[in-house]
Design a protein around this motif. Structure first.
Motif, mmCIF file in Angstrom:
data_model
loop_
_atom_site.group_PDB
_atom_site.id
_atom_site.type_symbol
_atom_site.label_atom_id
_atom_site.label_comp_id
_atom_site.label_asym_id
_atom_site.label_seq_id
_atom_site.Cartn_x
_atom_site.Cartn_y
_atom_site.Cartn_z
ATOM 1 N N LYS D 98 0.910 -1.280 0.012
ATOM 2 C CA LYS D 98 0.008 -0.027 0.082
ATOM 3 C C LYS D 98 0.801 1.130 -0.304
ATOM 4 N N ASN D 99 2.078 1.170 0.802
ATOM 5 C CA ASN D 99 2.788 2.511 0.862
ATOM 6 C C ASN D 99 4.158 2.177 0.227
ATOM 7 N N THR D 100 4.308 0.973 -0.114
ATOM 8 C CA THR D 100 5.770 0.880 -0.735
ATOM 9 C C THR D 100 5.863 0.141 -2.042
ATOM 10 N N PRO D 101 5.741 0.963 -3.260
ATOM 11 C CA PRO D 101 5.612 0.481 -4.310
ATOM 12 C C PRO D 101 6.558 -0.500 -5.137
ATOM 13 N N ARG D 102 6.048 -1.494 -5.732
ATOM 14 C CA ARG D 102 7.087 -2.357 -6.214
ATOM 15 C C ARG D 102 7.719 -1.934 -7.582
ATOM 16 N N PRO D 103 8.883 -1.986 -7.504
ATOM 17 C CA PRO D 103 9.882 -1.459 -8.830
ATOM 18 C C PRO D 103 9.424 -1.852 -9.955
ATOM 19 N N SER D 104 9.203 -0.962 -11.050
ATOM 20 C CA SER D 104 8.717 -1.509 -12.413
ATOM 21 C C SER D 104 7.438 -2.153 -12.340
ATOM 22 N N HIS D 105 6.843 -1.927 -11.202
ATOM 23 C CA HIS D 105 5.195 -2.475 -11.176
ATOM 24 C C HIS D 105 4.261 -1.380 -11.484
ATOM 25 N N GLY D 106 2.979 -1.601 -12.177
ATOM 26 C CA GLY D 106 2.234 -0.359 -12.190
ATOM 27 C C GLY D 106 1.646 0.163 -11.079
ATOM 28 N N ASP D 107 1.499 -0.424 -9.949
ATOM 29 C CA ASP D 107 0.732 0.065 -8.761
ATOM 30 C C ASP D 107 1.001 1.507 -8.289
ATOM 31 N N TYR D 108 2.059 2.110 -8.492
ATOM 32 C CA TYR D 108 2.378 3.260 -8.310
ATOM 33 C C TYR D 108 1.841 4.329 -9.079
ATOM 34 N N SER D 109 1.833 3.938 -10.134
ATOM 35 C CA SER D 109 1.213 4.626 -11.371
ATOM 36 C C SER D 109 -0.324 4.669 -11.121
ATOM 37 N N TRP D 110 -0.863 3.749 -10.744
ATOM 38 C CA TRP D 110 -2.331 3.435 -10.299
ATOM 39 C C TRP D 110 -2.640 4.642 -9.129
ATOM 40 N N MET D 111 -1.927 4.409 -8.164
ATOM 41 C CA MET D 111 -2.344 5.200 -6.882
ATOM 42 C C MET D 111 -2.201 6.770 -7.374
ATOM 43 N N VAL D 112 -1.228 7.274 -7.898
ATOM 44 C CA VAL D 112 -1.094 8.364 -8.444
ATOM 45 C C VAL D 112 -2.318 9.122 -9.268
ATOM 46 N N LYS D 113 -2.686 8.154 -10.220
ATOM 47 C CA LYS D 113 -3.633 8.653 -11.188
ATOM 48 C C LYS D 113 -4.954 8.625 -10.675
ATOM 49 N N TYR D 114 -5.489 7.607 -9.995
ATOM 50 C CA TYR D 114 -6.785 7.476 -9.576
ATOM 51 C C TYR D 114 -6.843 7.895 -8.033
ATOM 52 N N GLY D 115 -5.865 7.629 -7.145
ATOM 53 C CA GLY D 115 -6.014 8.091 -5.849
ATOM 54 C C GLY D 115 -6.803 7.004 -4.751
ATOM 55 N N ASN D 116 -7.397 5.972 -5.593
ATOM 56 C CA ASN D 116 -8.105 5.101 -4.855
ATOM 57 C C ASN D 116 -7.620 3.715 -5.550
ATOM 58 N N TYR D 117 -6.706 3.014 -4.971
ATOM 59 C CA TYR D 117 -6.283 1.876 -5.814
ATOM 60 C C TYR D 117 -6.257 0.588 -4.992
ATOM 61 N N ASP D 118 -6.887 -0.828 -5.570
ATOM 62 C CA ASP D 118 -7.014 -1.942 -4.961
ATOM 63 C C ASP D 118 -5.668 -2.546 -5.173
ATOM 64 N N TYR D 119 -4.697 -2.304 -4.191
ATOM 65 C CA TYR D 119 -3.652 -2.810 -4.237
ATOM 66 C C TYR D 119 -3.533 -4.332 -4.113
ATOM 67 N N ASN D 120 -4.578 -4.887 -3.664
ATOM 68 C CA ASN D 120 -4.587 -6.420 -3.334
ATOM 69 C C ASN D 120 -4.555 -7.194 -4.857
ATOM 70 N N GLY D 121 -3.399 -7.951 -4.759
ATOM 71 C CA GLY D 121 -2.925 -8.646 -5.899
ATOM 72 C C GLY D 121 -3.007 -7.882 -7.285
ATOM 73 N N GLY D 122 -2.483 -6.524 -7.292
ATOM 74 C CA GLY D 122 -2.436 -5.681 -8.077
ATOM 75 C C GLY D 122 -3.679 -5.253 -8.742
ATOM 76 N N GLY D 123 -4.927 -5.681 -7.944
ATOM 77 C CA GLY D 123 -6.124 -5.046 -8.669
ATOM 78 C C GLY D 123 -6.105 -5.065 -10.310
ATOM 79 N N ARG D 124 -6.771 -4.056 -10.738
ATOM 80 C CA ARG D 124 -7.004 -4.060 -12.183
ATOM 81 C C ARG D 124 -5.765 -3.841 -12.810
ATOM 82 N N GLY D 125 -4.515 -3.897 -12.196
ATOM 83 C CA GLY D 125 -3.103 -3.895 -12.786
ATOM 84 C C GLY D 125 -2.705 -5.425 -13.134
ATOM 85 N N SER D 126 -3.312 -6.347 -12.426
ATOM 86 C CA SER D 126 -3.036 -7.558 -12.295
ATOM 87 C C SER D 126 -2.906 -8.427 -13.631
ATOM 88 N N GLY D 127 -1.991 -9.199 -13.751
ATOM 89 C CA GLY D 127 -2.196 -10.080 -15.192
ATOM 90 C C GLY D 127 -3.479 -10.749 -15.072
#
Lengths: 366, 366, 366, 366
Positions: D98-127
Motif C-alpha cells: 500500500k505504501n511501498t510501490p514495487r519497482p517497475s510494477h504499475g501500482d504506483y502509477s495507479w495510486m497517483v492517477k486514480y487516488g483509490n487503488y485496490d493494491y490487493n493482488g495488483g487489482g486491475r493492474g494484475s495479469g
C-alpha cells in the motif's frame, strides 16, 4: 459498438429478458465517488413492475449486484459492472411469436437483421434491457449530485389529459405520491382512470414525459456535431417506444415569432440569466445555466390483447394475433426513470468532457 | 472531436462565416463513386441566400472546390475535402455584438465556453457553417442514389399555416416551384405572405420541416444505443434553431391507443409491408423498409430588428439591442436542404455499417 | 474513419501528392493558444526535401496556409485547417507503375483494396501525406510547450553505424548541425558517407530513430486499452516504412533479469523518481514522470533504381522494374520530424484527456 | 473509455484480481456463430497458472460463464458477456504494498492517477485482467476460423536462448509439447533450465513471443491512421510487460538495404504473391495476403523476491522491499495466449470493417 454510449462516461449495456441476466458496465466514472448497491437499487425500484394498478402485475424482485469497480466503498476508476440475474423468466411460452411478429414491436426487425433472435420475452428488444440504462443512470446521478446537479422526470400527459404546470419542488414531491409519477395530483387521478379503462378494453395508451435538470453549469456541449441538445435527443429517442423529443418550447416554436419567444438576457444580483427559458437551457448547442428541460413522446405499448392483423412468416400468409399476457397498459410511469437515467448519463459525460469533473479522480474536480 | 459525425461515412466540418473559408472533409466514402463538383454545387444552391423574397437579400456566390479524394472522375477512397472560400464577408461591423449578446443566439454561449470568439457574422455559430453539412450530404445523396434511396425535405408548417398532406411525387415536384419549398402550392402562398408581413414588423417566424426517405432497406440501425431513430434525432437536433424532432406520428402518439396506431403487417405480392406507417419506417430502432419520415421544429430566427432587452458584458448592466442587417425572416426554406443533407449522412453511414454498401469499394457492394 | 487519430486532440489528414493539396484538420485544440503560420512552417521545413545530399534533390517550396480556427492570433476552439497547395507535381510520368507494382511499396495494396488508385507519385500512399502529421504535430508541440513539455527525435542508427548516447541538450544542439539529424556528430559523418555510397549503387538504407519527451507529468494513459505506450506504438507504427517500435529498453528486456532492469524508486529532495529509466517513462501503461523514450525501426526506402522482379497486372506475367527518379536513399532524417510530430499528437491528446490541459480553453488549464 | 478496444468487433474488459470476478463483453460479434463455453474455456486453460514448473504454482480453477449473447447455441448479435468469478483470492496480505510501490510494477502509477487503488493482488493492474483479453480472443478466433484464418503464438527467445526457426505446422505441434510454448523442442529445454535457475535466485527473466496469422486476405487495414500494423502494435504494446513490437523483419530492417529486403512480386499458378515476406504480411498498412508475423519483447516479471530499493510513501523516505509470493519467474509462456488473443481481436475487427465478414449476420458473409 451498438450497445455503448458516451465518450468519457460510457455505458455498455448487455443481457436480455430471458438469458442469465441483464446489466451494464460503466467505464469512465472517476475514482473516489462513494457508491453503494443501494444507490443503484433505489433507482431500479422506480422502474420495477408489479407495484401499481397501471403497470404489469408481473413481479420482478430484481436485486442488483456490483461485480467490479468499487474499492473500500468508493469507485476506483476501473469499470463498474452492475448486473441483475434473471429469475423465473421462463414461465411463459413465447414460441407463438416466432413466426408471427407483433405489430409495431421490434421483434420482426431483429429477426430480419440478425437471423437468430431470442423471441422469448422480446429478448434484447425487451423493456427489461433498460435496467442497464438505470444502472448507468444511477451512477451518473450520484456523480452529478456531487456537483449539485439534480434531475427529475415526470409524466405531463396521458392521452388528452395534461398535467398542470407545477414548480420544480412540487413536482419532485408529488411524483412520489401517485403511481403515474405525475407532478399534478389531480391530473394523475384522471390519468389513472383513463389507463385502467383502456386496459379493460385490452388496449394501451401513450403519453408525454418531461425531464428537468437543475444546477447544470454554463458550457456543456460542443458544437457543431456534439451539441448537448443533439446528444440528449439521441439518447432519449433511443429509448424504446419514444417517437419524439423536444427541448424547451419544442414544437411550439413553429407557431411563434422571434419577438415572442427569444430569451432576453438580464443582470440580477450581478448574475446573468435569461428572463424566460423557452430555449430549455440550451442555446447554440451549449447549456446556458438555466434548467434543461426536455419532453419525449411515448407511444402506447404495442403489446395489446385486442385482435390484430399480422402475418405468418413460415407460411407467408396473413394471420391474426392476440397478445395475451400481463403487459403494461401504459409504460409512461416506468419510462420516467429511464428518461431521468438517460439524461443523467449524457450530463455526466459532458461534465467530464467539458472539464467540470476531473476525468479520472473526482477529488481533483474543480 | 466535436466537429465530426458518423462512424464509417464520417463528416468533419470546419471554417466559419468570416475566416478564409468553410467546408467539410468526408472520410469513408467508398471508392468508385462518380462525383463531380456539380453534384455538390447543385445542393449548395438550394441553401444559397438572396434567391427569394423570404430569405436574406445577401448574395453569396458560393462556388465549391474539391481539394482531394477524386481520381479520374471517381472517388478513390481517400478523404474528400470540399471547400468554399469566403468572399466579401468583412463588409459589416459586428463589433457591437462583442459585448452585447443577442437573445436566443449562440454567441454568448461561445464566449463563455471558449473565451476567444469570432463574433463577426456569428463565427462558427453562423448558419453559413451548414455549408459543411450540405457538402457531406451531397456526397451521401449521390452514394445513396446508387442504392435507389432518395430523400426530400419540405416545409409543412409556418406559424399556424399547415400544408395539406401530398403524395411523394407531388411534393418533389412542388417544392421546386415555390420559394418556401412547400409541397402544397396553395399553402405556400399563405406562408409567403405571412413571412413577409412579419418581416415588415422586424420580426421572424418559425415552422416545421418534414423529411421523407424512400427506398431504404430493412435493417439499418443497431440497438440499443446506435438505433437509426436515435442517430437521426441527434443529427437533426444538432441543426441550429431546431428544438424538436419527431419520427412517424411523433408527439401525436400520446393521444392514441395501441389499437389505433399499431402498424399491422400484411403480405401483398409475397412481400411483407405494414398497412400504415405510423412508425415512420423505424421499429425497434431499425428501419423496416417503409419510408422513413421525420419532422423538425425550427424556431424563428433569433436575429430580429425589433428592440430587445440584453446586457452589456463589459459594464455588467442591462442594455437594449436592435439587430439591424439583412437576416432571414424565416429560415425554414433554407433548413430543408440541411435536413435533407443530415438525413442523407446518417443513412449513408448506416448503409455502410450494416453491410449494404461495401466499406471501401462501391463496386463490391451487394 | 481511417484518416483521423486522437480522442480529444484529433487530427484528420487529407490530400495526396498529386491532387490540389495536402493538409490536416486539428479538432479539439483548446482556445487561447497563440498560433501563427510560422509555428507550423518551422516544423514543415524540417521534413522538406532538397535540403541536403542525403535526401531527394526534389524541391518543394511548401508554404502552409491556415484556413480556419484562428481569431485575433489565437486558436478559438474551432477546427484548425492547415493546407499546402501542391505545385509542379505533374512533371513526371508515373503511368508505368499503373500495372507494375513496386516491391515493398504500398501501391499494389491500395489498388486491390480501393479499385481506384492515384498511382501518380504514390497518391495518398506518398510520404508527402506526412505533411498532415507535421501540421498536427506543430500545433501539438506549441500546446505542449505551454506545459513545459518538449520533444526531440534524432537518428541513432543507419545500417550498422550507431550513434553514441548523448545527453538531451547535446542531442538537441547537434541535430541542427548535420543533415542526418543525428545527435552524435562523429557518427553522423559515417552515416552520411554510408548513405551516399549506397545511393550511388542505386540502393537505399534503413535506420533507427529515437524520440525523447521531457517534462511529461505523471499519470498520462488509461489502462487497459488506452495505455500511453499502446497509443504511442500505434501512431509510430502507422508512419510509413516503420516496422518496429520500442519503449525504454525495448527488445533488450528479453536478455535481462528483473533484478538487472527493474527501475527502483528513490526519494531525492522530497521528490519521487526512479534511479534508472529502463521503462522509458511508462509503467503500467501510464507515464511516471521520467523522460518518455521510444525508438522506431525505419526500413530502407522501397523505391530503388536497381533492377527488381515484379509483375505486370494486366498481362498477369512476371516483369522487371527499375524505379528511376529522385528518391531519398534514406528517409530517416526526414522521418525524425514525423516521429516528433506523432509523439506530440499523442501527448497533447492525453494531456487533455487526463485533465492536465482544459478541454476547450487553455486559459483554464491547471 | 479506457477499457474498450475495437471498432466493430469490440471488447470491453472489466474486473480485477480481488473483486467478485473478471471478464469481458464482446460487442459486435455477428449473429449465427456457433459458440460454446468450451470454445472459450479451452483458450483460458492455456493461460492458467499452476500447470508447470516455470509458472506460478498458484492454482486458479477458473471456469468461464457466458451470461448473455447466445441463443440456441449460436451468437444472436447482442453483447456476449463472459465472466470468471473469483475464488480464494483473499488468502494473502498485500497491505505491505500500500505504501511501498514495487519497482517497475504499475501500482504506483495507479495510486497517483486514480487516488483509490485496490493494491490487493495488483487489482486491475494484475495479469489476471488478461482473462478479458482471452475471452474476447477466443470468440475472435472462432469467428476467424469460419474464414479459414488461424493464429498461433510461440516463445522464440528467453534470455539469450533463441529458438531455431521452424515451419508453421511444426511450431503448432511443438508448442503443445513443452511448458514454454516454444516451437523448437531443443531450445525449450534450455529455456526451461534457464528460467528455473533464475527462479532459484529469486529473480525473473524476459523473452520474445512471436505470433503468426495465416489465411488473412489481402486488404485489411485502412490508411492513414487505422493501418493494420498500427492497430496490431497498439494492442500488443497494451499487454502488460511488453516493451517492443515488430512486424516482419522488425528492427533488422535498420541494417539492410532496399535491394536486400524488398519483397519482390511473383506470379505462380496465376496467383500473385511475394517471394519473401520481410514485410510480415503488411505493406502500406494493409495486409497483402502473406502470413502476418509479429514479435513482442516481454520484460522479466517485475515481482522478484530479491531485495530491491523502493520508498515508503507515507513516511516519504527510502525503504527496501522483498516481494515474497508465488510469482511467475517468466511470463512468456502465458503471454503467448494473450498475444494470440490480441491479434485475433484486431483481425476479427478488421475483417468486419473491411467487408469480409458481414457486420451483423455471419450467414450473409461473402
Amino acid at each position: 459498438m451498438s450497445n455503448s454510449i458516451g465518450e468519457k462516461f460510457k455505458i455498455t449495456s448487455f443481457g436480455s429478458s430471458h438469458g442469465f441476466g441483464v446489466g451494464a458496465i460503466v467505464d469512465g466514472c472517476p475514482a473516489n465517488l462513494k457508491l453503494t448497491t443501494e444507490d443503484i437499487q433505489k433507482e431500479l425500484n422506480k422502474r420495477k413492475p408489479g407495484t401499481s394498478s397501471v403497470t404489469t402485475p408481473r413481479k420482478e424482485n430484481d436485486e442488483v449486484q456490483i461485480l467490479s469497480g468499487i474499492f473500500e466503498g468508493k469507485t476506483d476508476g476501473t469499470p463498474i459492472t452492475g448486473i441483475i440475474f434473471n429469475k423465473n423468466q421462463h414461465s411463459k411460452d413465447y414460441s407463438m411469436f416466432k413466426n408471427t411478429p407483433r405489430p409495431s414491436h421490434g421483434d420482426y426487425s431483429w429477426m430480419v437483421k440478425y437471423g437468430n433472435y431470442d423471441y422469448n420475452g422480446g429478448g434484447r428488444g425487451s423493456g427489461r434491457v433498460t435496467i442497464g440504462h438505470v444502472i448507468g443512470g444511477a451512477i451518473a446521478k450520484k456523480l452529478l449530485k456531487t456537483q449539485k446537479i439534480e434531475i427529475i422526470s415526470h409524466v405531463v400527459q396521458i392521452g388528452d389529459i395534461k398535467a398542470k404546470p407545477q414548480d420544480y419542488s412540487t413536482i419532485k414531491k408529488n411524483i412520489e405520491k401517485n403511481p403515474i409519477r405525475c407532478g399534478d395530483l389531480k391530473a394523475s387521478k384522471e390519468m389513472e382512470e383513463f389507463i385502467l379503462s383502456k386496459k379493460q378494453e385490452g388496449d394501451s395508451v401513450g403519453g408525454i414525459v418531461e425531464t428537468i435538470a437543475i444546477g447544470v453549469p454554463q458550457g456543456l456541449g460542443e458544437p457543431v456535431f456534439e451539441r448537448l441538445d443533439g446528444d440528449l435527443a439521441r439518447i432519449l429517442m433511443n429509448i424504446g417506444s419514444v417517437k419524439g423529443v423536444e427541448i424547451g418550447l419544442g414544437f411550439d416554436v413553429a407557431t411563434h415569432t422571434g419577438s415572442e419567444i427569444n430569451d432576453e438576457y438580464q443582470i440580477t444580483n450581478n448574475k446573468i440569466t435569461t428572463k424566460t427559458n423557452n430555449s430549455g437551457g440550451i442555446i447554440g448547442g451549449m447549456s446556458n445555466g438555466m434548467p434543461i428541460t426536455s419532453r419525449i413522446a411515448v407511444k402506447p405499448t404495442p403489446s395489446i390483447s385486442k385482435c390484430q392483423n399480422s402475418i405468418n412468416l413460415e407460411k407467408m400468409e396473413n394471420e391474426k394475433i392476440e397478445i395475451k399476457g400481463r403487459h403494461d397498459p401504459c409504460i409512461c410511469p416506468r419510462v420516467t426513470v429511464v428518461a431521468e437515467s438517460s439524461t443523467a448519463i449524457v450530463l455526466a459525460d459532458h461534465m467530464i468532457r467539458s472539464g467540470f469533473i476531473h476525468p479520472t479522480n473526482l477529488d481533483k474536480s474543480i
